[in-house]
Design a protein around this motif. Structure first.
Motif, PDB file in Angstrom:
ATOM      1  N   SER A  79       0.834  -1.203   0.000  1.00 30.32           N
ATOM      2  CA  SER A  79       0.000   0.000   0.000  1.00 30.32           C
ATOM      3  C   SER A  79       0.871   1.256   0.000  1.00 30.32           C
ATOM      4  N   ALA A  80       2.048   1.201   0.657  1.00 35.82           N
ATOM      5  CA  ALA A  80       2.938   2.366   0.628  1.00 35.82           C
ATOM      6  C   ALA A  80       3.364   2.649  -0.815  1.00 35.82           C
ATOM      7  N   ASP A  81       3.718   1.595  -1.534  1.00 36.92           N
ATOM      8  CA  ASP A  81       4.081   1.723  -2.955  1.00 36.92           C
ATOM      9  C   ASP A  81       2.959   2.373  -3.753  1.00 36.92           C
ATOM     10  N   LEU A  82       1.776   1.840  -3.516  1.00 36.04           N
ATOM     11  CA  LEU A  82       0.600   2.280  -4.259  1.00 36.04           C
ATOM     12  C   LEU A  82       0.342   3.779  -4.050  1.00 36.04           C
ATOM     13  N   LEU A  83       0.554   4.230  -2.809  1.00 34.09           N
ATOM     14  CA  LEU A  83       0.270   5.629  -2.494  1.00 34.09           C
ATOM     15  C   LEU A  83       1.523   6.507  -2.640  1.00 34.09           C
ATOM     16  N   GLY A  84       2.635   5.884  -3.057  1.00 31.96           N
ATOM     17  CA  GLY A  84       3.867   6.645  -3.245  1.00 31.96           C
ATOM     18  C   GLY A  84       4.477   7.110  -1.938  1.00 31.96           C
ATOM     19  N   LEU A  85       4.368   6.296  -0.908  1.00 35.20           N
ATOM     20  CA  LEU A  85       4.909   6.671   0.407  1.00 35.20           C
ATOM     21  C   LEU A  85       6.130   5.823   0.735  1.00 35.20           C
ATOM     22  N   LYS A  86       7.082   6.415   1.475  1.00 37.67           N
ATOM     23  CA  LYS A  86       8.249   5.649   1.922  1.00 37.67           C
ATOM     24  C   LYS A  86       7.909   4.950   3.235  1.00 37.67           C
ATOM     25  N   LEU A  87       8.606   3.830   3.522  1.00 36.44           N
ATOM     26  CA  LEU A  87       8.449   3.199   4.835  1.00 36.44           C
ATOM     27  C   LEU A  87       9.523   3.765   5.753  1.00 36.44           C
ATOM     28  N   VAL A  88       9.094   4.215   6.914  1.00 38.58           N
ATOM     29  CA  VAL A  88      10.066   4.785   7.859  1.00 38.58           C
ATOM     30  C   VAL A  88       9.898   4.103   9.218  1.00 38.58           C
ATOM     31  N   LEU A  89      10.981   4.124   9.995  1.00 41.93           N
ATOM     32  CA  LEU A  89      10.905   3.460  11.299  1.00 41.93           C
ATOM     33  C   LEU A  89      10.026   4.282  12.240  1.00 41.93           C
ATOM     34  N   HIS A  90       9.086   3.592  12.884  1.00 42.96           N
ATOM     35  CA  HIS A  90       8.227   4.253  13.861  1.00 42.96           C
ATOM     36  C   HIS A  90       8.736   3.858  15.244  1.00 42.96           C
ATOM     37  N   GLU A  91       9.467   4.782  15.848  1.00 46.69           N
ATOM     38  CA  GLU A  91      10.205   4.485  17.084  1.00 46.69           C
ATOM     39  C   GLU A  91       9.287   3.960  18.206  1.00 46.69           C
ATOM     40  N   PRO A  92       8.137   4.620  18.478  1.00 44.53           N
ATOM     41  CA  PRO A  92       7.285   4.110  19.568  1.00 44.53           C
ATOM     42  C   PRO A  92       6.870   2.655  19.335  1.00 44.53           C
ATOM     43  N   SER A  93       6.613   2.273  18.068  1.00 43.82           N
ATOM     44  CA  SER A  93       6.221   0.882  17.779  1.00 43.82           C
ATOM     45  C   SER A  93       7.378  -0.054  18.065  1.00 43.82           C
ATOM     46  N   LEU A  94       8.582   0.373  17.683  1.00 43.48           N
ATOM     47  CA  LEU A  94       9.748  -0.472  17.929  1.00 43.48           C
ATOM     48  C   LEU A  94       9.891  -0.710  19.436  1.00 43.48           C
ATOM     49  N   GLN A  95       9.731   0.355  20.204  1.00 40.76           N
ATOM     50  CA  GLN A  95       9.857   0.213  21.661  1.00 40.76           C
ATOM     51  C   GLN A  95       8.784  -0.722  22.213  1.00 40.76           C
TER      52      GLN A  95
END
Ligand code: ATP
Length: 414
Positions: A79-95
């Motif tokens: 879906s990121a590809d489809l909408l032309g968005l980059k994937l970035v690290l979401h720090e709170p989720s990682l924690q």
């Protein structure tokens, strides 16, 4: 809304798509119209096609599955590809993912970091029941919502985050509500005939008949501006239906026969004991599935062989010699024998031929006798069930539960 279920396991038929069903129910209760459901495997090209189509015909697209840590989990990337968005690290989720593993004393694999990679600008939905966070992406007036595959996680996130989001952003869409009246002991066509008037003039609420195992379910569905108004529409129709078919209705919605019988036994302060032959303990298992069953379930004997019927339940050997183990007489002796031995108010005896072998002259596969012995008297019933072994066992247990239910009702003058 379009629900998109992802996962090759679904296409292979290895798992049943319960997520689509539970999401559809929840969305309907919010008054949202689910117009399409699609299923697609873990394949980038085909998933992109499905998402493109879904976005072209629905305001809200909800996907389940493919948020895991492995290379096959691609939903967010597609879906990121489809909408032309980059994937970035979401720090709170990682924690949060790190804390999830730490609290269980488990090492976290490097691949779990993938689960914290989010399309930029996404609203991240926390997952209190697992590791994969969910995602809401907004594109113009459309929303794409990604939820994880495991039903327990998916449902938790829907309740906690998605439903409030939908209500805030898409307003109150009214409410579609359903109630199921569960009947036993009548066939689908006979039931349909009895309520034909209601079926013909149905509008809102609507009525649908569904055959489920040995039960027929009558589903009433109403749409109204509020939950209270929908409930009232349902209650009015339910009352009229009960006047016609009330004697067959044993419960509503998710209530099972064993729950209803358990409640009756508790309320009447009666105890029960079982002597099971062809059901092999199935009825005991189902009754003890109910929390609190120790208050009324005295115990049971699986008396499969003739010898065990004599030794463990006290069935006279002569009775078996004269009538055979599958007979009304033996079912009755099992019911009274177990009732006396376990000092319960109710005793149940079930004996039959579950098949596929074991038929003898005049005693075909599926022949089952069920006896219910009570404080004052005994009743017994003969059944000729059809179907494979497991179905015959299940149907025998259902019939026995329903007889116990009727037995208690009749003692209460109901
Ligand atoms: P995980 O983080 O556990 O990998 P995920 O979001 O990647 O979750 P999947 O790998 O697609 O989800 O599915 C994980 C499991 O969830 C499946 O093996 C299956 O047991 C269950 N599951 C997935 N989709 C569905 C569905 N549509 N209906 C019912 N169960 C499902």
């Amino acid at each position: 809304v379009e629900i998109v279920s992802t996962g090759t396991e679904l296409l292979l038929g290895q798992i049943v798509n319960t997520n689509a069903s539970s999401l559809a129910k929840q969305l309907n209760e919010l008054g949202m119209d689910v117009l399409f459901q699609s299923t697609v495997g873990d394949n980038r090209v085909r998933m992109a096609q499905v998402l493109t189509t879904a976005l072209s015909r629905a305001d809200i697209v909800i996907t389940t599955g493919g948020l895991g840590p492995t290379q096959g989990d691609i939903t967010k990337e597609v879906s990121a590809d489809l909408l032309g968005l980059k994937l970035v690290l979401h720090e709170p989720s990682l924690q949060q993912i790190q804390a999830y593993f730490a609290s269980r004393g488990l090492p976290m694999a490097a691949s779990n970091r993938r689960q914290a990679m989010m399309p930029e600008g996404a609203i991240v939905i926390p997952n209190s029941r697992g590791t994969a966070p969910g995602v809401i992406l907004v594109k113009g007036d459309k929303s794409i919502i990604h939820l994880p595959g495991p039903p327990y996680e998916m449902e938790g996130m829907f309740f906690q985050s998605v439903a409030p989001y939908l209500l805030t952003h898409f307003g109150n869409q009214g409410c579609i509500q359903s109630k199921v009246l569960r009947t036993y002991g009548i066939g689908e066509s006979s039931l349909e005939e009895m309520i034909a008037d209601f079926i013909h003039k149905q509008n809102n609420p609507t009525i649908a008949l569904l055959a489920r195992n040995s039960e027929i379910h009558v589903r009433i569905t109403a749409k109204a501006s509020s939950s209270e108004a929908a409930s009232q529409l349902i209650a009015d129709l339910e009352e009229s239906l009960r006047q016609k078919i009330g004697q067959y209705i044993f419960g509503t919605d998710d209530e099972t026969l064993e729950q209803v019988v358990g409640r009756q036994l508790s309320a009447a302060q009666l105890t029960i004991a079982l002597a099971e032959s062809c059901t092999g303990g199935l009825l005991s298992s189902r009754l003890t599935d109910i929390p609190g069953s120790s208050a009324y379930f005295r115990g049971s004997v699986v008396c499969y062989s003739n010898n065990s019927k004599v030794l463990a339940v006290g069935v006279p050997q002569g009775l078996i010699n004269r009538h055979g183990a599958v007979s009304q007489e033996v079912a009755e002796a099992m019911a009274t024998g177990i009732k006396d031995r376990m000092a319960s108010e109710i005793g149940v005896g079930i004996t039959g031929i579950a098949g596929p072998g074991g038929a003898v002259k005049d005693k075909p596969v599926g022949l089952v006798y069920i006896a219910i012995a009570g404080p004052s008297g005994i009743k017994s019933y003969k059944h000729q069930f059809t179907g494979p072994r497991s179905a015959i066992k299940h149907r025998s247990a259902n019939a026995a539960l329903n007889y116990v239910r009727q037995f208690i009702l009749s003692k209460q003058g109901g």
